[in-house]
Design an enzyme around this catalytic site. Structure first.
Site, PDB file in Angstrom:
ATOM      1  N   CYS A 150      -3.760  -5.865  20.837  1.00 28.56           N
ATOM      2  CA  CYS A 150      -2.538  -5.179  20.435  1.00 28.56           C
ATOM      3  C   CYS A 150      -2.880  -3.754  19.999  1.00 28.56           C
ATOM      4  CB  CYS A 150      -1.867  -5.934  19.281  1.00 28.56           C
ATOM      5  SG  CYS A 150      -0.637  -4.934  18.416  1.00 28.56           S
TER       6      CYS A 150
ATOM      7  N   CYS B  84       2.487  -8.133  14.790  1.00 27.92           N
ATOM      8  CA  CYS B  84       3.822  -7.544  15.066  1.00 27.92           C
ATOM      9  C   CYS B  84       4.925  -8.565  14.832  1.00 27.92           C
ATOM     10  CB  CYS B  84       3.936  -7.087  16.513  1.00 27.92           C
ATOM     11  SG  CYS B  84       2.846  -5.750  16.982  1.00 27.92           S
TER      12      CYS B  84
ATOM     13  N   LYS C 231      -3.452   4.203  11.391  1.00 28.43           N
ATOM     14  CA  LYS C 231      -2.402   3.705  10.510  1.00 28.43           C
ATOM     15  C   LYS C 231      -3.018   2.960   9.325  1.00 28.43           C
ATOM     16  CE  LYS C 231       1.463   0.498  10.232  1.00 28.43           C
ATOM     17  NZ  LYS C 231       1.939  -0.844  10.583  1.00 28.43           N
TER      18      LYS C 231
ATOM     19  N   HIS D  19       3.993   1.623   2.306  1.00 25.68           N
ATOM     20  CA  HIS D  19       5.254   1.030   1.837  1.00 25.68           C
ATOM     21  C   HIS D  19       5.904   1.930   0.790  1.00 25.68           C
ATOM     22  CE1 HIS D  19       2.847  -2.716   2.942  1.00 25.68           C
ATOM     23  NE2 HIS D  19       3.802  -2.639   3.843  1.00 25.68           N
TER      24      HIS D  19
ATOM     25  N   CYS E  11       2.053 -11.445  19.394  1.00 26.11           N
ATOM     26  CA  CYS E  11       1.172 -10.796  18.411  1.00 26.11           C
ATOM     27  C   CYS E  11       1.651 -11.173  17.021  1.00 26.11           C
ATOM     28  CB  CYS E  11       1.171  -9.273  18.571  1.00 26.11           C
ATOM     29  SG  CYS E  11       0.286  -8.468  17.206  1.00 26.11           S
TER      30      CYS E  11
ATOM     31  N   HIS F 102      -2.328  -3.488  16.065  1.00 24.35           N
ATOM     32  CA  HIS F 102      -3.122  -4.292  15.140  1.00 24.35           C
ATOM     33  C   HIS F 102      -4.580  -4.500  15.555  1.00 24.35           C
ATOM     34  CE1 HIS F 102       1.040  -5.218  13.977  1.00 24.35           C
ATOM     35  NE2 HIS F 102       0.526  -5.212  12.775  1.00 24.35           N
TER      36      HIS F 102
ATOM     37  N   LYS G 115      -3.156  -3.352   6.148  1.00 24.54           N
ATOM     38  CA  LYS G 115      -4.047  -4.394   5.662  1.00 24.54           C
ATOM     39  C   LYS G 115      -4.960  -4.873   6.788  1.00 24.54           C
ATOM     40  CE  LYS G 115      -5.591  -7.720   3.055  1.00 24.54           C
ATOM     41  NZ  LYS G 115      -6.357  -7.593   1.861  1.00 24.54           N
TER      42      LYS G 115
ATOM     43  N   HIS H   3       0.859  -1.190   0.000  1.00 25.30           N
ATOM     44  CA  HIS H   3       0.000   0.000   0.000  1.00 25.30           C
ATOM     45  C   HIS H   3       0.898   1.243   0.000  1.00 25.30           C
ATOM     46  CE1 HIS H   3       0.873   0.346   4.278  1.00 25.30           C
ATOM     47  NE2 HIS H   3       0.416  -0.884   4.472  1.00 25.30           N
TER      48      HIS H   3
HETATM   49  N1  MSP Z   1       8.985  -7.212   7.767  1.00 25.54           N
HETATM   50  C1  MSP Z   1       9.115  -6.182   8.711  1.00 25.54           C
HETATM   51  C2  MSP Z   1      10.409  -5.394   8.500  1.00 25.54           C
HETATM   52  C3  MSP Z   1      11.670  -6.209   8.582  1.00 25.54           C
HETATM   53  S1  MSP Z   1      13.100  -5.238   8.309  1.00 25.54           S
HETATM   54  C4  MSP Z   1      14.359  -6.252   8.656  1.00 25.54           C
HETATM   55  C5  MSP Z   1       7.929  -5.214   8.602  1.00 25.54           C
HETATM   56  N2  MSP Z   1       7.201  -5.288   7.475  1.00 25.54           N
HETATM   57  S2  MSP Z   1       5.917  -4.366   7.197  1.00 25.54           S
HETATM   58  O1  MSP Z   1       5.456  -4.736   5.901  1.00 25.54           O
HETATM   59  O2  MSP Z   1       4.997  -4.443   8.276  1.00 25.54           O
HETATM   60  O3  MSP Z   1       6.444  -2.897   7.159  1.00 25.54           O
HETATM   61  C6  MSP Z   1       7.501  -2.547   6.296  1.00 25.54           C
HETATM   62  C7  MSP Z   1       7.813  -1.085   6.451  1.00 25.54           C
HETATM   63  O4  MSP Z   1       6.701  -0.308   5.999  1.00 25.54           O
HETATM   64  C8  MSP Z   1       8.065  -0.688   7.907  1.00 25.54           C
HETATM   65  O5  MSP Z   1       9.136   0.221   8.013  1.00 25.54           O
HETATM   66  C9  MSP Z   1       6.770  -0.046   8.301  1.00 25.54           C
HETATM   67  O6  MSP Z   1       6.901   0.930   9.311  1.00 25.54           O
HETATM   68  C10 MSP Z   1       6.342   0.591   6.991  1.00 25.54           C
HETATM   69  N3  MSP Z   1       4.921   0.835   6.980  1.00 25.54           N
HETATM   70  C11 MSP Z   1       3.902  -0.073   7.051  1.00 25.54           C
HETATM   71  N4  MSP Z   1       2.727   0.608   7.077  1.00 25.54           N
HETATM   72  C12 MSP Z   1       2.957   1.934   7.043  1.00 25.54           C
HETATM   73  C13 MSP Z   1       2.167   3.100   6.952  1.00 25.54           C
HETATM   74  N5  MSP Z   1       0.850   3.061   7.001  1.00 25.54           N
HETATM   75  N6  MSP Z   1       2.808   4.274   6.771  1.00 25.54           N
HETATM   76  C14 MSP Z   1       4.161   4.369   6.632  1.00 25.54           C
HETATM   77  N7  MSP Z   1       4.931   3.307   6.718  1.00 25.54           N
HETATM   78  C15 MSP Z   1       4.360   2.094   7.040  1.00 25.54           C
HETATM   79  O7  MSP Z   1       7.721  -4.450   9.523  1.00 25.54           O
END
Ligand code: MSP
Length: 477
Positions: free
Chosen positions: A145, A131, A297, A22, A128, A148, A300, A19
């Protein structure tokens, strides 16, 4: 020898499609990477996907797909997103890559074991899945959590533990003295206060009978390596740790870009592992905030995601990059709404940058004057220089939204200059006026290069060929 520069994003979980949260992280890291590359540094820019763990195993089974097949599909989408956003990553690592990633994880595990930093223990507590972390009551609100909104699992099992507590004082010192610098400062203080409560040893494995989707613990095939102990190593495995040439050249990382929810792992477990391995620590962790929808936030699990592909398709990659970099304060949270997106698009891109370039090109279309090496009026040059310096400083300090404000100052100055000087009129200073504007546009193209790479190229090309095509067609709201 060229100075090296190594930057990474976090590797997203592939439990669900990407999304724009990312996308934000990709784009921020890309600006930094491009900027260092433009300075002539030998830049290694890593991104990838985190493909093991309970969360992904669960998502795959919900879709009735074998996990590998499931992750292959979503990992491809993340790669596609990086391409669609024009992300200039040098490599893309997948934690399911048994040739490139697994061997380094196994080496790390064995090193920790040799050091006496792993031990077996019966564990009872809360987990969790969202997380992918063992959590405590403090992380819960109404039994759920805080991030989440789901109830944690109660777990009682025998695990391998990592002696993180042993490295507590070393980690604290590294953060306090900025040996590992956390930006922004508020996040550093948050981490120091977290550490001051004491760092507990962390579970580094899960029983294979409960979680088979992951890397087996070397020498103990009843256990699977905990997803974070596997994922963090991506920053090393991509460099072919321990013996790779790339590892010798690029380690330590100069900047890890991560979201605020995963700073804890990067500021405690990760330096703990690196201390145990006797490796230098990364220099900086830059922490961004969240993209929120109505204050929550985007994720998904909350079902409020915005699809970046759709936006890119409609507005173009640079428009999406611009919105994320300009509208979301780099280190804080920001809201996404379609109205705000359109507003920014029309005001700053269509009417701002796009319109200026079109106006100036129209002025020079027939005249074809050469672009001067500097502005022909010292005052004009001064404005450009001042904003350029401020822009560079802002990038260096990760204030991307402010960096763009400085570039747009130049754009606005040019607009006002056109209104005031009326360069379309025959006048003895007409050539000078057009020359100033031509030079300014070229400078603007260079200034936006790290932010809006495609637009930058288009402007330079239009200047060269004296052709004009709308950069950002206005969208009706
Ligand atoms: N897999 C772990 C990271 C491992 S790094 C060795 C993870 N994955 S994640 O898909 O949940 O998140 C990946 C990155 O995207 C994280 O830095 C997370 O903070 C960021 N984001 C996920 N959702 C977000 C928003 N809504 N806004 C901005 N960044 C966000 O954590």
């Amino acid at each position: 020898m060229e100075k090296k520069f190594y930057i990474s994003t976090a590797i997203p979980y592939v439990n669900a499609p990407a999304h724009i949260g990312h996308a934000l992280e990709f784009v921020q890291a890309d600006v930094i990477a491009r900027w260092h590359r433009r300075k002539g540094e030998d830049t290694f820019f890593l991104t990838g996907t985190d493909e093991h763990g309970a969360k992904i195993a669960k998502a795959a089974s919900q879709q009735n797909l074998p996990p590998q097949k499931f992750v292959d599909g979503i990992a491809e989408q993340f790669q596609e997103l990086a391409r669609a956003l024009n992300i200039s990553n040098t490599d893309f690592i997948r934690t399911t890559d048994q040739k490139r990633h697994w061997p380094s994880v196994e080496v790390v595990w064995k090193e920790l074991q040799k050091k006496g930093d792993l031990y077996e223990k019966e564990y009872e507590g809360l987990y969790c899945v969202g997380c992918e972390a063992f959590i405590t009551q403090k992380d819960l609100a109404d039994g759920k959590c805080k991030i989440h909104g789901t109830e944690p699992e109660h777990i009682k099992e025998r695990n391998w533990f990592f002696r993180l507590s042993k490295y507590e004082s070393q980690i604290r010192e590294a953060l306090e003295k900025d040996i590992l610098r956390i930006v922004p400062e508020t996040r550093k203080r948050e981490m120091l206060s977290f550490i001051s409560e004491g760092l507990q040893d962390v579970s580094f494995s899960r029983p294979r009978k409960d979680l088979a989707w992951g890397i087996p613990v070397p020498g103990d095939d009843t256990q699977t390596i905990y997803v974070w102990a596997d994922a963090l190593v991506n920053y090393l495995s991509v460099l072919e740790y321990p013996d790779g040439k790339k590892f010798k050249k690029y380690w330590p990382a100069d900047i890890h870009v991560v979201g605020k929810d995963i700073l804890r792992f990067h500021a405690t477990i990760w330096p703990g592992i690196l201390f145990a391995l006797n490796l230098p620590l990364p220099r900086v962790i830059f922490v961004h905030g969240f993209i929120n929808v109505g204050g929550e936030k985007m994720s998904k699990s909350l079902g409020n995601t915005v699809d970046p592909f759709q936006l890119i398709e409609e507005y173009g990659a640079d428009a999406v990059r611009y919105f994320l970099l300009r509208e979301i304060p780099s280190a804080e949270d920001g809201d996404f709404t379609e109205e705000k997106f359109q507003e920014r698009y029309n005001a700053d891109l269509a009417n701002g940058l796009g319109n200026l370039v079109a106006r100036v090109l129209k002025l020079v279309l027939n005249a074809q004057p050469p672009i001067p090496k500097s502005a022909l009026t010292p005052g004009f040059q001064k404005i450009i220089d001042k904003n350029k310096r401020a822009c560079d400083k802002a990038i260096e300090e990760f204030r991307f939204n402010e960096a763009l404000v400085f570039i747009w100052n130049v754009i606005r100055y040019c607009d006002r200059y056109i209104e005031r000087e009326r360069p379309w009129e025959k006048h003895e200073r007409q050539e000078k006026r057009i020359g100033n504007l031509l030079f300014a546009i070229q400078e603007i193209a260079r200034l936006v290069a790290s932010f809006l790479p495609e637009t930058s190229q288009k402007i330079l090309q239009q200047l060269q060929t004296n052709t004009s095509q709308p950069l950002f067609p206005r969208k009706e709201t």
